[in-house]
Write a protein that holds these residues in place. Structure first.
Motif, PDB file in Angstrom:
ATOM      1  N   UNK A 136       1.200   8.553  -1.807  1.00  0.00           N
ATOM      2  CA  UNK A 136       0.473   7.542  -1.041  1.00  0.00           C
ATOM      3  C   UNK A 136      -1.013   7.875  -1.114  1.00  0.00           C
ATOM      4  N   UNK A 137      -1.639   7.389  -2.174  1.00  0.00           N
ATOM      5  CA  UNK A 137      -3.065   7.602  -2.391  1.00  0.00           C
ATOM      6  C   UNK A 137      -3.705   6.275  -2.805  1.00  0.00           C
ATOM      7  N   UNK A 138      -5.023   6.208  -2.724  1.00  0.00           N
ATOM      8  CA  UNK A 138      -5.714   4.953  -3.005  1.00  0.00           C
ATOM      9  C   UNK A 138      -5.895   4.672  -4.487  1.00  0.00           C
ATOM     10  N   UNK A 139      -5.506   5.616  -5.343  1.00  0.00           N
ATOM     11  CA  UNK A 139      -5.699   5.392  -6.773  1.00  0.00           C
ATOM     12  C   UNK A 139      -4.439   4.920  -7.476  1.00  0.00           C
ATOM     13  N   UNK A 140      -3.413   4.514  -6.709  1.00  0.00           N
ATOM     14  CA  UNK A 140      -2.263   3.847  -7.323  1.00  0.00           C
ATOM     15  C   UNK A 140      -1.985   2.558  -6.561  1.00  0.00           C
ATOM     16  N   UNK A 141      -1.262   1.653  -7.198  1.00  0.00           N
ATOM     17  CA  UNK A 141      -1.093   0.296  -6.680  1.00  0.00           C
ATOM     18  C   UNK A 141      -0.397   0.289  -5.320  1.00  0.00           C
ATOM     19  N   UNK A 142       0.699   1.018  -5.195  1.00  0.00           N
ATOM     20  CA  UNK A 142       1.435   1.023  -3.941  1.00  0.00           C
ATOM     21  C   UNK A 142       0.598   1.617  -2.811  1.00  0.00           C
ATOM     22  N   UNK A 143      -0.062   2.736  -3.097  1.00  0.00           N
ATOM     23  CA  UNK A 143      -0.862   3.394  -2.080  1.00  0.00           C
ATOM     24  C   UNK A 143      -2.029   2.540  -1.626  1.00  0.00           C
ATOM     25  N   UNK A 144      -2.713   1.908  -2.576  1.00  0.00           N
ATOM     26  CA  UNK A 144      -3.856   1.070  -2.217  1.00  0.00           C
ATOM     27  C   UNK A 144      -3.403  -0.105  -1.358  1.00  0.00           C
ATOM     28  N   UNK A 145      -2.317  -0.738  -1.765  1.00  0.00           N
ATOM     29  CA  UNK A 145      -1.760  -1.853  -1.007  1.00  0.00           C
ATOM     30  C   UNK A 145      -1.463  -1.426   0.430  1.00  0.00           C
ATOM     31  N   UNK A 146      -0.817  -0.287   0.590  1.00  0.00           N
ATOM     32  CA  UNK A 146      -0.393   0.169   1.911  1.00  0.00           C
ATOM     33  C   UNK A 146      -1.564   0.638   2.767  1.00  0.00           C
ATOM     34  N   UNK A 147      -2.440   1.452   2.203  1.00  0.00           N
ATOM     35  CA  UNK A 147      -3.519   2.037   2.987  1.00  0.00           C
ATOM     36  C   UNK A 147      -4.570   1.021   3.405  1.00  0.00           C
ATOM     37  N   UNK A 148      -4.685  -0.061   2.637  1.00  0.00           N
ATOM     38  CA  UNK A 148      -5.624  -1.115   3.000  1.00  0.00           C
ATOM     39  C   UNK A 148      -4.937  -2.271   3.714  1.00  0.00           C
ATOM     40  N   UNK A 149      -3.606  -2.209   3.849  1.00  0.00           N
ATOM     41  CA  UNK A 149      -2.881  -3.301   4.485  1.00  0.00           C
ATOM     42  C   UNK A 149      -3.103  -4.617   3.774  1.00  0.00           C
TER      43      UNK A 149
END
Length: 205
Positions: free
Chosen positions: A90-103
């Protein structure tokens, strides 16, 4: 904290012109999620309904492993192979992580088009290695965060590849968002202990 939050209420965006057929089918799924249904068969039925609603080829529901701070596959409509089936940090440099962390709902018409990702974030790109051992070649992607109270992360719903057109529409994205919001509430109410396996994770930037 989450930035660019998406409204996670289980309702459709009143500013969009939703065809009556899609509106009715979405309402049917939302009503189903208000029932007492439970178990893998029930959730796979809901997943199938959402795949059909959005005219998608594949759906993967990623849940959160809080201890590992990663996503894992909870449900998939078609067999999920290769890197798609592996834990995703869960990091901002992958698609799933960016989607989740930015809502933020991500709707991309061509996963291999670099400019599509750059328009979202310079940190994002699609790695072709994700497709090397999978049963499909990724084209369209629709990623929807699953949040409780717009801040506690439960997972991400990922729809892959339209069957009959070249992108997921804004209306389909909104219908899918409403279903994902209802689904996460249903899962929380049914599995207050044990879903996701490692509990909820507060999203942060």
């Amino acid at each position: 904290m989450i930035t660019d939050e998406t409204d996670q209420e289980a309702s459709l965006d009143s500013t969009l012109e939703v065809p009556q057929d899609l509106r009715d089918r979405t309402a049917t799924i939302l009503q189903k999620l208000q029932s007492t249904g439970d178990g893998d068969e029930f959730y796979l039925e809901v997943v199938h309904d959402l795949v059909t609603l959005c005219d998608a080829t594949q759906l993967i529901l990623y849940a959160v492993d809080r201890e590992r701070r990663a996503f894992y596959v909870k449900l998939a409509w078609e067999p999920c192979t290769g890197r798609w089936a592996e834990p995703v940090p869960i990091t901002q440099d992958n698609i799933l992580g960016y989607c989740a962390l930015h809502g933020k709902v991500l709707n991309v018409a061509d996963a291999y088009e670099a400019t599509a990702w750059a328009a979202i974030s310079t940190r994002l790109h699609f790695d072709p290695a994700w497709d090397e051992q999978s049963a499909w070649r990724t084209q369209q992607l629709l990623a929807i965060p699953m949040l409780i109270e717009r801040k506690y992360l439960m997972g991400v719903v990922l729809l892959i590849n339209k069957r009959t057109s070249d992108r997921f529409t804004a209306v389909e994205a909104d219908c899918a968002r409403a279903v994902a919001a209802a689904l996460v509430v249903h899962l929380r109410n049914k599995h207050r202990v044990g879903y996701p396996t490692a509990g909820t994770l507060r999203a942060s930037s």
